[in-house]
Motif scaffolding. Structure first.
Motif, PDB file in Angstrom:
ATOM      1  N   UNK A 181       0.841  -1.190   0.000  1.00 45.73           N
ATOM      2  CA  UNK A 181       0.000   0.000   0.000  1.00 45.73           C
ATOM      3  C   UNK A 181       0.878   1.242   0.000  1.00 45.73           C
ATOM      4  N   UNK A 182       0.270   2.350  -0.366  1.00 42.88           N
ATOM      5  CA  UNK A 182       0.965   3.640  -0.305  1.00 42.88           C
ATOM      6  C   UNK A 182       0.282   4.491   0.752  1.00 42.88           C
ATOM      7  N   UNK A 183       1.089   5.028   1.656  1.00 44.06           N
ATOM      8  CA  UNK A 183       0.551   5.838   2.738  1.00 44.06           C
ATOM      9  C   UNK A 183       0.314   7.268   2.270  1.00 44.06           C
ATOM     10  N   UNK A 184      -0.479   8.040   3.005  1.00 47.86           N
ATOM     11  CA  UNK A 184      -0.772   9.426   2.595  1.00 47.86           C
ATOM     12  C   UNK A 184       0.474  10.279   2.393  1.00 47.86           C
ATOM     13  N   UNK A 185       1.570   9.982   3.122  1.00 48.10           N
ATOM     14  CA  UNK A 185       2.787  10.788   2.971  1.00 48.10           C
ATOM     15  C   UNK A 185       3.660  10.310   1.819  1.00 48.10           C
ATOM     16  N   UNK A 186       3.170   9.334   1.055  1.00 55.17           N
ATOM     17  CA  UNK A 186       3.930   8.841  -0.081  1.00 55.17           C
ATOM     18  C   UNK A 186       4.815   7.646   0.231  1.00 55.17           C
ATOM     19  N   UNK A 187       4.857   7.217   1.484  1.00 53.59           N
ATOM     20  CA  UNK A 187       5.659   6.056   1.851  1.00 53.59           C
ATOM     21  C   UNK A 187       5.033   4.785   1.274  1.00 53.59           C
ATOM     22  N   UNK A 188       5.887   3.828   0.935  1.00 51.87           N
ATOM     23  CA  UNK A 188       5.433   2.529   0.452  1.00 51.87           C
ATOM     24  C   UNK A 188       5.552   1.518   1.588  1.00 51.87           C
ATOM     25  N   UNK A 189       4.527   0.706   1.752  1.00 51.45           N
ATOM     26  CA  UNK A 189       4.483  -0.267   2.839  1.00 51.45           C
ATOM     27  C   UNK A 189       4.090  -1.633   2.294  1.00 51.45           C
ATOM     28  N   UNK A 190       4.832  -2.642   2.698  1.00 51.19           N
ATOM     29  CA  UNK A 190       4.488  -4.019   2.357  1.00 51.19           C
ATOM     30  C   UNK A 190       4.426  -4.842   3.635  1.00 51.19           C
ATOM     31  N   UNK A 191       3.390  -5.663   3.761  1.00 46.93           N
ATOM     32  CA  UNK A 191       3.248  -6.561   4.905  1.00 46.93           C
ATOM     33  C   UNK A 191       3.063  -7.980   4.380  1.00 46.93           C
ATOM     34  N   UNK A 192       3.930  -8.872   4.832  1.00 44.76           N
ATOM     35  CA  UNK A 192       3.928 -10.253   4.358  1.00 44.76           C
ATOM     36  C   UNK A 192       3.688 -11.189   5.532  1.00 44.76           C
ATOM     37  N   UNK A 213      10.223   5.290   2.980  1.00 39.17           N
ATOM     38  CA  UNK A 213       9.640   6.632   2.936  1.00 39.17           C
ATOM     39  C   UNK A 213      10.186   7.413   1.741  1.00 39.17           C
ATOM     40  N   UNK A 214       9.519   8.501   1.352  1.00 37.09           N
ATOM     41  CA  UNK A 214      10.029   9.334   0.262  1.00 37.09           C
ATOM     42  C   UNK A 214      11.409   9.908   0.564  1.00 37.09           C
ATOM     43  N   UNK A 215      11.774  10.002   1.834  1.00 36.16           N
ATOM     44  CA  UNK A 215      13.088  10.516   2.228  1.00 36.16           C
ATOM     45  C   UNK A 215      14.167   9.429   2.218  1.00 36.16           C
ATOM     46  N   UNK A 216      13.781   8.207   1.880  1.00 35.04           N
ATOM     47  CA  UNK A 216      14.751   7.122   1.820  1.00 35.04           C
ATOM     48  C   UNK A 216      14.981   6.411   3.138  1.00 35.04           C
ATOM     49  N   UNK A 217      14.135   6.637   4.116  1.00 37.40           N
ATOM     50  CA  UNK A 217      14.240   5.899   5.372  1.00 37.40           C
ATOM     51  C   UNK A 217      13.596   4.527   5.173  1.00 37.40           C
TER      52      UNK A 217
END
Length: 443
Positions: A181-192, A213-217
């Motif tokens: 999924x993509x979070x409102x702040x643009x971060x990408x999240x995967x849950x397996x 995160x968009x900042x590369x964290x």
């Protein structure tokens, strides 16, 4: 996933992968290990499978995903995207924030978990040369469970970042569920929700969340339904955190602040980066990503262009049941000749001349046009019950390497469905040595 037999089983590297993520991730194929060390050509599918097949998310790069570790792994080399911070003496960079200690990381992890007890705690600070992590055993009253957090940086716009949050291909990995999924702040999240062992020989479940995160964290949170990822009895039906709880923990602001406190070096210092383009993900090779995909400005065979040629070379009498590719250099099909499903995969890798000594010994056959050929038959590399892997590996005079492998199962990590692969060694050889691959040498 492709190419060879186990040198060190995937699942035997899990515990140390997180704590030694600064060291290069070793593939499980002897030939690919050699090639990867020389050229950094590790294949994307291998990363995706490794994620749910026993290699912790922090080492992803990954077999689904890629973590750029920002420490030197004890080797004096930088393996991260270098940005931010203030240059200091000797090329070092002052972190954006003061270092977060190991005990502080543990306290943060404890504060984010549900009510319960904690034991067997260990952690490393964000300025530790081998990188930060926090690990503990958590018990909410329903059984002990290992929980870990790993932190790092990645180029948020890179192909590796996308792969780090892309669900693994089920042809190569077993899992019950995966959601990106993509979070409102643009971060990408995967849950397996997967398993510790690819062959399910022990029913240890391995669930993890991966955030970029968009900042590369990059933050990875991992959990098991046992007090340790390996060699510990299953203590509960499932790991303690639900997917929703994993999301809550991995997205906590405290982890992003901790990533910002990891020391960095200027771009171009060490093996992980370049002056002009984002570096590969923790890969010791230069010029290519851990997946084997070329960096910006270089070329390579794309999996989607490999597939039509591959399909045209399959023998008559086999039905293609499933097919797929994951970008650069690799594609696969599952075929059925009426006797059961059989996975067949191919790697097409240009510019591999400098790997000849590592890949082809004195017993390799040399064809009249200078092509080196070697053939191997042995157990499947993922440990599926009764699975065998037949491989024909070739290297042409122009540096093009074509490797074809077939299995006696529709997936590497599931039990055998037939006695032998659907393709014979001679048919694999015909595919690998076909003149149709000639045009791929310049891609």
């Amino acid at each position: 996933m492709p190419v060879e037999h186990d040198e060190i089983p995937f699942d035997d590297r899990l515990g140390t992968a997180l704590r030694q993520a600064g060291d290069s991730f070793e593939t499980d194929g002897a030939a690919l290990v050699a090639a990867g060390r020389t050229r950094g050509r590790r294949l994307r599918l291998r990363r995706r499978a490794a994620v749910v097949g026993g290699v912790t998310g922090i080492a992803l790069a990954g077999v689904g995903g890629a973590l750029l570790v920002p420490w030197d792994g004890g080797q004096g080399t930088e393996r991260s995207v270098a940005s931010g911070g203030t240059p200091g003496p000797g090329g070092s960079v002052t972190p954006d924030r003061a270092a977060v200690t190991g005990p502080d990381l543990l306290r943060t992890l404890e504060s984010l978990l549900p009510e319960g007890t904690f034991s067997v705690k260990e952690a490393r600070s964000t300025d530790h040369r081998q990188g930060p992590y926090a690990r503990l055993v958590f018990d909410d009253g329903h059984g002990q469970a290992a929980v870990e957090v790993g932190l790092g940086r990645i180029d948020a716009d890179s192909e590796q970042a996308e792969e780090a949050t892309t669900c693994p291909d089920k042809a190569f990995a077993q899992y019950d569920a995966c959601e990106r999924s993509e979070l409102p702040d643009g971060s990408a999240l995967m849950i397996v929700q997967g398993y510790e062992y690819p062959d399910r020989r022990v029913d240890t479940k391995y669930w993890y969340a991966q955030l970029v995160t968009p900042q590369g964290q990059q933050v990875s949170v991992m959990e098991w339904n046992a007090s340790a990822e390996k060699d510990a009895p299953v203590t509960r039906p499932d790991p303690p955190l639900s997917p929703a709880q994993l999301k809550s923990v991995v997205t906590a602001a405290e982890w992003r602040a901790a990533v910002d406190s990891i020391p960095r070096k200027p771009a171009g210092k060490g093996t992980g980066g370049t002056e002009s383009a984002p570096p590969a993900s923790g890969d010791p090779g230069a010029g290519t990503s851990e997946a084997g995909t070329p960096e910006a400005g270089t070329s390579g065979a794309d999996g989607r262009s490999v597939r039509p040629t591959f399909l045209s070379l399959l023998p008559q009498g086999v039905e293609v049941v499933t097919k797929g590719d994951q970008g650069s250099e690799f594609t696969y099909v599952v075929v059925d000749d009426g006797k059961g499903r059989s996975l067949v995969q191919i790697n097409v890798q240009p510019g591999m001349s400098d790997t000849e000594d590592q890949l082809f010994g004195p017993d390799a056959e040399t064809l009249p046009d200078g092509t080196k050929v070697t053939a191997r038959q042995g157990p499947g590399e993922k440990g599926g019950s009764g699975v065998v892997m037949w491989t024909v590996d070739t290297l042409r005079a122009d540096g093009l390497r074509v490797v074809v492998s077939a299995f006696n199962s529709g997936a590497q990590n599931t039990p055998a469905t037939r006695d032998e692969p659907a393709l014979t060694m001679e048919q694999l050889r015909k595919i690998a040595t076909s003149g149709k691959w000639r045009d791929f040498a310049d891609r």
